[in-house]
Motif scaffolding. Structure first.
Motif, PDB file in Angstrom:
ATOM      1  N   UNK A 131      -5.368  -2.615   1.141  1.00 48.67           N
ATOM      2  CA  UNK A 131      -5.430  -2.641  -0.332  1.00 48.67           C
ATOM      3  C   UNK A 131      -5.158  -4.033  -0.895  1.00 48.67           C
ATOM      4  N   UNK A 132      -4.206  -4.748  -0.275  1.00 46.04           N
ATOM      5  CA  UNK A 132      -3.837  -6.073  -0.740  1.00 46.04           C
ATOM      6  C   UNK A 132      -3.254  -6.869   0.412  1.00 46.04           C
ATOM      7  N   UNK A 133      -3.378  -8.188   0.312  1.00 43.60           N
ATOM      8  CA  UNK A 133      -2.775  -9.076   1.300  1.00 43.60           C
ATOM      9  C   UNK A 133      -1.410  -9.574   0.827  1.00 43.60           C
ATOM     10  N   UNK A 134      -1.055  -9.213  -0.406  1.00 41.40           N
ATOM     11  CA  UNK A 134       0.206  -9.654  -0.982  1.00 41.40           C
ATOM     12  C   UNK A 134       1.362  -8.807  -0.457  1.00 41.40           C
ATOM     13  N   UNK A 135       2.540  -9.427  -0.407  1.00 44.23           N
ATOM     14  CA  UNK A 135       3.732  -8.707   0.027  1.00 44.23           C
ATOM     15  C   UNK A 135       4.906  -9.081  -0.866  1.00 44.23           C
ATOM     16  N   UNK A 136       5.827  -8.156  -1.026  1.00 45.35           N
ATOM     17  CA  UNK A 136       6.998  -8.381  -1.879  1.00 45.35           C
ATOM     18  C   UNK A 136       8.129  -9.081  -1.142  1.00 45.35           C
ATOM     19  N   UNK A 137       8.021  -9.229   0.192  1.00 46.82           N
ATOM     20  CA  UNK A 137       8.993 -10.009   0.957  1.00 46.82           C
ATOM     21  C   UNK A 137       8.210 -10.968   1.853  1.00 46.82           C
TER      22      UNK A 137
END
Length: 435
Positions: A87-93
């Motif tokens: 869904x996304x390559x972004x991460x919160x950590x």
């Protein structure tokens, strides 16, 4: 399977984090056209010969043992059974020296960091009728995407037969999201938590909060159980590093997992980052052999929680099973649940129920038929309980000498043997059909 990155690039496996070996892009091609494109078929043909140049930089190659035949699979495969969807390559950590950490620059390898919901729906509408499994994660954390829960709800609404699995660091799951995931029928979720306190956990999961994710895992179990559902299956996956691989810390994880009621705790072995990887538990070591059935990649049902293991004792009075060609034969089998996991005789979602299975082998041990026979349970079987079953052997084989391998099977998931459960072998003699 195919892997769909969040910008629509399609690659062939998870060992291509930066999309360096693209097979196509959903902006230009249909997913099923990519699946049977000339390029993909040439890769399959190469693998059937033993090697494909396309796979030169892939870390998932496996050397064949001396004398081992090259596995062959069809070059043309109309049905696409499984998709990994990012869904996304972004991460919160940002995990320590991870290929998907912010410092790696992975975001710059995607033309867009999030897959649009409408485009996802089109992908599911196209592939869903024949799809068996959707893994909704890859690099990044799926729940950074604002529509991640809606994506899972959509596929379970349109194609409820598809097995939907997701993996997450868990920190972004709110009670409302958990309620929706349980209600829509998510099949399985894995929490990646590598420690049992903030110090050991955050050395790799930088920016994470152990107390928070532990509380969220417990809330997920509670909400699921209060709903009366037995899904999703809730896994705790624990990567072993040099700072968290002591017996004391691993036993603490077992106790913590048992306390909140997750279904499964497994260890993951890694060789990166090189300065962090556990040396104690590298494959082949004595320590690795001690826990090999509890390792994530070894078995689909292996479990470090002792009271939730799938293990059985199987007994048959006859040393040799006899029947006549063309005639079915029934044998009486006693099975005992020695592992603790509750054996369900049926489930509403059609997976993870337990049956007795028989595999047919020749006298050298070569498997002839993996799913030769099955016997169903007549009731749920908790740990310590046993029951008698009648296993009906079909009269579909020619006369001769064979061997039967009896094992329990968690249907749609794995055989108990893969988790360390003993199997039972019996000689099987099939005589000529009587006049």
């Amino acid at each position: 399977m195919l892997v769909v990155l969040c910008d629509g690039t399609v690659v062939c496996g998870c060992a291509d984090p930066y999309g360096e070996r693209p097979l196509g892009n959903l902006g230009d091609q249909d997913i099923l056209d990519i699946w049977n494109s000339d390029r993909v078929q040439s890769i399959r043909s190469g693998l059937n010969r033993g090697y494909s140049d396309f796979c030169l930089n892939c870390g998932l190659k496996r050397l064949l043992s001396p004398g081992e035949p090259i596995p062959h699979r069809p070059v043309v495969q109309r049905v696409l059974p499984r998709i990994f969807f990012e869904p996304t390559v972004l991460c919160n950590i940002s995990c320590y020296k991870s290929v998907c950490g912010r410092e790696s620059g992975i975001v710059k390898t995607r033309r867009t960091p999030m897959f649009a919901l409408d485009d996802y729906k089109s992908l599911i509408d196209r592939s869903g009728p024949d799809l068996i499994r959707l893994d909704l994660f890859n690099y990044g954390d799926p729940f950074v995407h604002p529509d991640a829960v809606a994506m899972i709800e959509y596929i379970k609404m349109k194609f409820p037969q598809v097995y939907v699995y997701t993996s997450t660091n868990g920190l972004l799951l709110t009670p409302d999201k958990i309620l929706r995931l349980v209600a829509c029928g998510l099949d399985e979720i894995t929490f990646s938590v590598d420690g049992t306190d903030q110090e050991s956990y955050s050395r790799y999961r930088r920016g994470g909060n152990y107390d928070r994710v532990y509380r969220i895992m417990g809330n997920f179990v509670e909400i699921r159980d209060n709903s009366g559902s037995d899904i999703p299956v809730i896994n705790w996956r624990y990567i072993l590093f040099r700072w968290n691989d002591s017996r004391r810390r691993m036993n603490a994880a077992r106790k913590a997992a048992t306390a909140i009621g997750v279904d499964r705790l497994t260890w993951e072995i890694t060789d990166h980052p090189a300065d962090a990887a556990s040396r104690r538990y590298q494959p082949g070591t004595r320590s690795w052999k001690r826990i090999c059935q509890e390792i994530w990649d070894t078995s689909q049902i292996g479990n470090a929680i002792r009271g939730k293991r799938y293990r059985a004792r199987i007994r048959v009075r006859e040393r040799c099973i006899r029947s006549a060609a063309g005639q079915p034969a029934g044998i009486r089998v006693t099975v005992r649940n020695t592992g603790g996991a509750l054996w369900h005789p049926a489930t509403r979602h059609g997976r993870r129920f337990v049956r007795l299975g028989a595999q047919l082998h020749d006298t050298t041990g070569r498997m002839l038929e993996r799913d030769y026979a099955r016997a169903s349970l007549d009731r749920p079987l908790p740990g310590g309980a046993e029951t008698d079953l009648v296993l009906e052997l079909p009269g579909t084989i020619r006369s001769g000498d064979y061997r039967l391998k009896l094992d329990m099977v968690c249907e749609g998931i794995d055989w108990f043997e893969s988790a360390g459960s003993p199997v039972l072998w019996r000689d099987f003699k099939v005589g000529d059909q009587p006049d």
